[in-house]
Design an enzyme around this catalytic site. Structure first.
Site, PDB file in Angstrom:
ATOM      1  N   ASP A 143      -6.611 -37.714  13.840  1.00  0.00           N
ATOM      2  CA  ASP A 143      -5.925 -39.144  14.349  1.00  0.00           C
ATOM      3  C   ASP A 143      -7.082 -39.991  14.103  1.00  0.00           C
ATOM      4  O   ASP A 143      -8.284 -39.538  14.198  1.00  0.00           O
ATOM      5  CB  ASP A 143      -5.444 -38.999  15.975  1.00  0.00           C
ATOM      6  CG  ASP A 143      -4.571 -40.189  16.489  1.00  0.00           C
ATOM      7  OD1 ASP A 143      -3.400 -39.818  16.365  1.00  0.00           O
ATOM      8  OD2 ASP A 143      -5.091 -41.139  16.462  1.00  0.00           O
ATOM      9  N   LYS A 164      -8.285 -40.842  22.200  1.00  0.00           N
ATOM     10  CA  LYS A 164      -7.309 -39.651  22.273  1.00  0.00           C
ATOM     11  C   LYS A 164      -7.937 -38.089  21.755  1.00  0.00           C
ATOM     12  O   LYS A 164      -7.479 -37.231  22.443  1.00  0.00           O
ATOM     13  CB  LYS A 164      -6.299 -39.960  21.166  1.00  0.00           C
ATOM     14  CG  LYS A 164      -4.739 -39.337  21.510  1.00  0.00           C
ATOM     15  CD  LYS A 164      -3.792 -39.866  20.428  1.00  0.00           C
ATOM     16  CE  LYS A 164      -2.764 -40.640  21.063  1.00  0.00           C
ATOM     17  NZ  LYS A 164      -1.769 -41.316  20.150  1.00  0.00           N
ATOM     18  N   LEU A 217      13.085 -33.975  18.171  1.00  0.00           N
ATOM     19  CA  LEU A 217      13.040 -33.793  19.514  1.00  0.00           C
ATOM     20  C   LEU A 217      13.346 -34.793  20.425  1.00  0.00           C
ATOM     21  O   LEU A 217      13.255 -35.853  19.927  1.00  0.00           O
ATOM     22  CB  LEU A 217      11.688 -33.401  19.616  1.00  0.00           C
ATOM     23  CG  LEU A 217      10.303 -33.971  19.405  1.00  0.00           C
ATOM     24  CD1 LEU A 217      10.136 -35.234  20.526  1.00  0.00           C
ATOM     25  CD2 LEU A 217       9.123 -33.438  18.928  1.00  0.00           C
ATOM     26  N   LYS A 258      18.474 -38.456   9.628  1.00  0.00           N
ATOM     27  CA  LYS A 258      17.810 -38.901  10.875  1.00  0.00           C
ATOM     28  C   LYS A 258      18.105 -40.340  11.443  1.00  0.00           C
ATOM     29  O   LYS A 258      18.415 -40.400  12.431  1.00  0.00           O
ATOM     30  CB  LYS A 258      16.233 -39.173  10.449  1.00  0.00           C
ATOM     31  CG  LYS A 258      15.357 -39.621  11.538  1.00  0.00           C
ATOM     32  CD  LYS A 258      15.204 -38.812  12.692  1.00  0.00           C
ATOM     33  CE  LYS A 258      14.410 -39.733  13.795  1.00  0.00           C
ATOM     34  NZ  LYS A 258      14.055 -38.853  15.030  1.00  0.00           N
ATOM     35  N   CYS A 292      12.267 -44.716  20.178  1.00  0.00           N
ATOM     36  CA  CYS A 292      13.154 -44.253  18.873  1.00  0.00           C
ATOM     37  C   CYS A 292      14.279 -44.994  18.715  1.00  0.00           C
ATOM     38  O   CYS A 292      14.430 -45.859  17.903  1.00  0.00           O
ATOM     39  CB  CYS A 292      13.532 -43.085  19.058  1.00  0.00           C
ATOM     40  SG  CYS A 292      12.060 -41.986  19.127  1.00  0.00           S
TER      41      CYS A 292
END
Ligand code: UGA
Length: 402
Positions: free
Chosen positions: A30, A35, A140, A191, A248
């Site tokens: 990343d 993070k 998920l 998707k 999303c």
């Protein structure tokens, strides 16, 4: 196996932890130093049930780094970088840049794109970079992300490079889920079609809720229950409330509608689902004001800040919309959330009892089941925007006539 993951958001981090837990070694890349340093010291960067323990148990199998060259001897790499919208259209710059870096630092390693991308992206990636990727969309849900990754209902693998596809098939074998092997374009559209359908289902039941509110004796939850026994309909995603938020559904529905427009095949049903969703907060606050009077000058206690229960994710949260809209109508707003104790611009109260006691109106904005266990006896007015309280606890419930 030694597996690379690029992008440590929800999908990337959960995928990495689950694959490590299955016995693989993961190299997780990343660009966010903050993070990386948290994850290197075993501190999770998001709240997700079970994630902290699973991370702790697998740290020795996981490397968190910004160095792409550590990916060179991986057997497979997942790209799970964000695909935000820019002016309502998908922005693929992070995907392209990740694949370009992989081409330089890990040439020849099979790459799967987990990020949500519009149909044609894999072929654009090939044109731009010369890399042929497998499309492996993710299904998920936040709040049940680990279980969804370990027990997915299907694995979708798109691509015409049989060898690469078989590497990813091998990685997901442990799930025993049915595998759909298809073209990149089909995988990419499956998707969007899935998210758009679920979002439409939510908007459908929310419109039904509006209708129920006008019919004395009607209750949208009973309507949903009666519909849901029909296997063709199924009981899921028929919970009326404030509508869909999160990182999303709002983004993906908008992206697929603008993509469909660009092909002159506008998805008008999905477009309507977006519009219904945008009216949820205004409609519900109007209803509160018409029954209990203007909220101007009143103290409102909002229960829940995240976009859904079991997460601390506030992206496109309907709670935030309720808070902002209530403030713009002149209310003072305090907020309680089971896992969020601080949030920019919000006055958070740690004790829900205090939040309820000191307010003129309590509004349930996130569907945390634990809210049903709170003591509302000191509350003046309780509004159940998510339809989660036992009958009789609220003065107004979404989808029920007064
Ligand atoms: C959604 C999809 O469910 C996942 O399959 C997908 O992988 C994910 O998007 C993604 O594209 O990454 P998520 O956004 O985590 O998952 O959460 P959902 O459980 O789908 O909830 C989305 C929103 O719909 C929430 O705001 C929730 O409150 C709302 N919702 C959900 C309802 O209002 N009613 C329902 O019946 C269900």
């Amino acid at each position: 196996m030694k597996i690379g993951i690029v992008g440590l958001g929800y999908v990337g981090l959960v995928t990495a932890i689950v694959l490590s837990n299955e016995g693989n070694q993961t190299i997780c890349v990343d660009i966010d130093e903050n993070k990386l340093s948290k994850l290197n010291s075993g501190v999770p960067t998001l709240y997700e049930p079970g994630l902290a323990d699973m991370l702790k148990e697998n740290t020795e199998k996981m490397t968190f780094t910004k160095d792409y060259s550590l990916l060179k001897d991986c057997e497979a790499i997942f790209v799970a970088v964000p695909t935000p919208n820019k002016d309502g259209r998908i922005n693929l710059e992070y995907v392209y840049s990740a694949v370009k870096s992989l081409k330089n630092h890990a040439p020849g390693v099979p790459v799967a794109v987990k990020s949500t991308v519009i149909p044609g992206t894999a072929s654009e990636i090939y044109k731009e970079t010369g890399v042929r990727v497998v499309s492996n969309p993710e299904f998920l849900r936040e709040g049940s992300a680990i279980n969804d990754t370990v027990h997915p209902e299907r694995i979708v693998l798109g691509g015409d490079q049989a060898e690469s596809v078989s590497v990813f098939k091998k990685i997901w074998k442990f799930t025993n889920a049915p595998v759909i092997e298809t073209t990149n374009e089909n995988a990419e559209l499956i998707k969007y079609a899935s998210n758009a359908f679920l979002a439409t289902k939510i908007s459908f039941i929310n419109e039904m809720a509006n209708l129920c509110e006008r019919i004395p004796g009607c209750d949208v939850d009973i309507i949903a229950k009666g519909m849901g026994y029909d296997k063709r309909i199924a009981p899921y995603f028929l919970k009326a409330g404030l509508g869909f938020g999160g990182s999303c559904f709002p983004k993906d529905t908008q992206a697929i509608v603008s993509y469909s427009e660009s092909l002159d095949a506008k998805l008008s049903l999905v477009d309507s689902a977006i519009k219904v969703n945008e009216r949820r907060v205004g409609h519900n606050l109007d209803r509160v004001e018409s029954k209990f009077g203007k909220i101007n000058g009143k103290k409102v206690c909002v229960l829940g800040a995240a976009f859904k229960d079991n997460t601390d994710d506030i992206r496109s949260s309907k709670s935030y919309e309720i808070i902002t809209e209530s403030r713009s109508r002149g209310a003072e707003v305090v907020v309680y959330d089971p896992v969020i104790t601080e949030s920019p611009g919000l006055k958070m109260i740690e004790d829900p009892k205090k939040c309820i006691e000191e307010s003129d109106i309590v509004m349930i904005a996130t569907e945390w089941p634990s809210f049903n266990g709170l003591d509302f006896s000191s509350a003046k007015v309780v509004i159940d925007f998510r339809g989660i309280l036992d009958t009789g606890k609220a003065n107004m419930v979404v989808g029920k006539s007064e």
